[in-house]
Motif scaffolding. Structure first.
Motif, mmCIF file in Angstrom:
data_model
loop_
_atom_site.group_PDB
_atom_site.id
_atom_site.type_symbol
_atom_site.label_atom_id
_atom_site.label_comp_id
_atom_site.label_asym_id
_atom_site.label_seq_id
_atom_site.Cartn_x
_atom_site.Cartn_y
_atom_site.Cartn_z
ATOM 1 N N TRP A 1 -8.132 10.795 -0.888
ATOM 2 C CA TRP A 1 -8.557 11.080 0.477
ATOM 3 C C TRP A 1 -9.944 11.719 0.466
ATOM 4 O O TRP A 1 -10.805 11.343 1.262
ATOM 5 C CB TRP A 1 -7.554 11.997 1.185
ATOM 6 C CG TRP A 1 -7.967 12.299 2.588
ATOM 7 C CD1 TRP A 1 -7.680 11.560 3.698
ATOM 8 C CD2 TRP A 1 -8.786 13.381 3.036
ATOM 9 N NE1 TRP A 1 -8.262 12.129 4.803
ATOM 10 C CE2 TRP A 1 -8.947 13.251 4.421
ATOM 11 C CE3 TRP A 1 -9.394 14.457 2.398
ATOM 12 C CZ2 TRP A 1 -9.688 14.147 5.184
ATOM 13 C CZ3 TRP A 1 -10.144 15.352 3.157
ATOM 14 C CH2 TRP A 1 -10.277 15.190 4.532
ATOM 15 N N ILE A 2 -10.160 12.681 -0.428
ATOM 16 C CA ILE A 2 -11.468 13.336 -0.508
ATOM 17 C C ILE A 2 -12.553 12.319 -0.837
ATOM 18 O O ILE A 2 -13.613 12.304 -0.215
ATOM 19 C CB ILE A 2 -11.444 14.480 -1.552
ATOM 20 C CG1 ILE A 2 -10.576 15.637 -1.035
ATOM 21 C CG2 ILE A 2 -12.860 14.963 -1.865
ATOM 22 C CD1 ILE A 2 -10.256 16.682 -2.087
ATOM 23 N N LEU A 3 -12.285 11.452 -1.795
ATOM 24 C CA LEU A 3 -13.282 10.458 -2.198
ATOM 25 C C LEU A 3 -13.572 9.438 -1.105
ATOM 26 O O LEU A 3 -14.735 9.145 -0.804
ATOM 27 C CB LEU A 3 -12.816 9.726 -3.463
ATOM 28 C CG LEU A 3 -12.753 10.540 -4.740
ATOM 29 C CD1 LEU A 3 -12.123 9.716 -5.856
ATOM 30 C CD2 LEU A 3 -14.138 11.013 -5.140
ATOM 31 N N PHE A 4 -12.529 8.898 -0.513
ATOM 32 C CA PHE A 4 -12.694 7.757 0.390
ATOM 33 C C PHE A 4 -12.857 8.143 1.856
ATOM 34 O O PHE A 4 -13.626 7.512 2.584
ATOM 35 C CB PHE A 4 -11.523 6.788 0.248
ATOM 36 C CG PHE A 4 -11.349 6.253 -1.144
ATOM 37 C CD1 PHE A 4 -12.437 5.844 -1.893
ATOM 38 C CD2 PHE A 4 -10.109 6.168 -1.714
ATOM 39 C CE1 PHE A 4 -12.292 5.348 -3.173
ATOM 40 C CE2 PHE A 4 -9.934 5.677 -2.993
ATOM 41 C CZ PHE A 4 -11.033 5.274 -3.728
ATOM 42 N N PHE B 1 -4.694 3.339 1.576
ATOM 43 C CA PHE B 1 -6.119 3.280 1.285
ATOM 44 C C PHE B 1 -6.736 1.894 1.397
ATOM 45 O O PHE B 1 -7.884 1.692 1.021
ATOM 46 C CB PHE B 1 -6.388 3.890 -0.096
ATOM 47 C CG PHE B 1 -6.111 5.359 -0.120
ATOM 48 C CD1 PHE B 1 -6.956 6.243 0.519
ATOM 49 C CD2 PHE B 1 -4.981 5.856 -0.732
ATOM 50 C CE1 PHE B 1 -6.694 7.600 0.529
ATOM 51 C CE2 PHE B 1 -4.707 7.203 -0.735
ATOM 52 C CZ PHE B 1 -5.560 8.083 -0.097
ATOM 53 N N GLY B 2 -6.017 0.924 1.919
ATOM 54 C CA GLY B 2 -6.605 -0.378 2.198
ATOM 55 C C GLY B 2 -6.450 -1.381 1.078
ATOM 56 O O GLY B 2 -6.066 -1.051 -0.037
ATOM 57 N N TYR C 1 -6.696 -0.349 -6.686
ATOM 58 C CA TYR C 1 -6.999 0.606 -7.744
ATOM 59 C C TYR C 1 -6.202 1.901 -7.565
ATOM 60 O O TYR C 1 -5.689 2.447 -8.540
ATOM 61 C CB TYR C 1 -8.500 0.898 -7.785
ATOM 62 C CG TYR C 1 -9.302 -0.349 -7.976
ATOM 63 C CD1 TYR C 1 -9.296 -1.009 -9.199
ATOM 64 C CD2 TYR C 1 -10.023 -0.910 -6.931
ATOM 65 C CE1 TYR C 1 -10.015 -2.183 -9.387
ATOM 66 C CE2 TYR C 1 -10.735 -2.086 -7.102
ATOM 67 C CZ TYR C 1 -10.729 -2.716 -8.327
ATOM 68 O OH TYR C 1 -11.425 -3.874 -8.500
ATOM 69 N N THR C 2 -6.115 2.390 -6.332
ATOM 70 C CA THR C 2 -5.389 3.644 -6.110
ATOM 71 C C THR C 2 -3.914 3.485 -6.442
ATOM 72 O O THR C 2 -3.302 4.402 -6.990
ATOM 73 C CB THR C 2 -5.537 4.150 -4.669
ATOM 74 O OG1 THR C 2 -4.971 3.215 -3.756
ATOM 75 C CG2 THR C 2 -6.985 4.416 -4.322
ATOM 76 N N ILE D 1 2.871 3.069 -1.305
ATOM 77 C CA ILE D 1 2.323 3.878 -0.204
ATOM 78 C C ILE D 1 0.815 4.029 -0.377
ATOM 79 O O ILE D 1 0.057 3.932 0.597
ATOM 80 C CB ILE D 1 3.016 5.250 -0.150
ATOM 81 C CG1 ILE D 1 4.481 5.078 0.248
ATOM 82 C CG2 ILE D 1 2.310 6.180 0.822
ATOM 83 C CD1 ILE D 1 5.318 6.337 0.094
ATOM 84 N N SER D 2 0.361 4.257 -1.601
ATOM 85 C CA SER D 2 -1.064 4.401 -1.877
ATOM 86 C C SER D 2 -1.829 3.132 -1.500
ATOM 87 O O SER D 2 -2.914 3.200 -0.917
ATOM 88 C CB SER D 2 -1.278 4.728 -3.353
ATOM 89 O OG SER D 2 -2.635 4.886 -3.646
#
Length: 102
Positions: free
Chosen positions: A78-81, A47-48, A54-55, A42-43
């Motif tokens: 989510w906060i970072l990206f 996140f692409g 990496y995630t 799912i991660s």
């Protein structure tokens, strides 16, 4: 509510699912072994392609390790990206959802 905040709600929900296994004393570690590859997949999708590599690895390890269930990895990503826009991915031609084709 924009797409960005819908994604945040999904991240918070996924973190809650990951944390729930800590509340189950005996079955918790077994649930973590099952949840870790699911959460990593799912991660990756959330996140692409580039960041997802990496995630997904970090999420997989975090879900498998004992005593790390309290870490809200999806929300942190989510906060970072998405919120801080760190490491923004360029849209690729194969990913038409993000590419603006005229």
């Amino acid at each position: 509510m924009g797409n960005k905040y819908i994604k945040l709600a999904k991240c918070v929900l996924l973190d809650a699912i990951g944390m729930a296994s800590a509340a189950i004393p005996v079955a918790g570690p077994v649930i973590d072994v099952i949840w870790a590859p699911v959460a990593a997949s799912i991660s990756y999708k959330l996140f692409g392609n580039k960041r997802g590599k990496y995630t997904s690895l970090i999420t997989f390890i975090e879900e498998l390790l004992p005593v790390t269930d309290f870490i809200p990895s999806f929300t942190i990503f989510w906060i970072l990206f998405d919120f801080l826009k760190i490491g923004k991915e360029e849209p690729s031609f194969s990913d038409t959802r993000e590419a603006d084709l005229v």
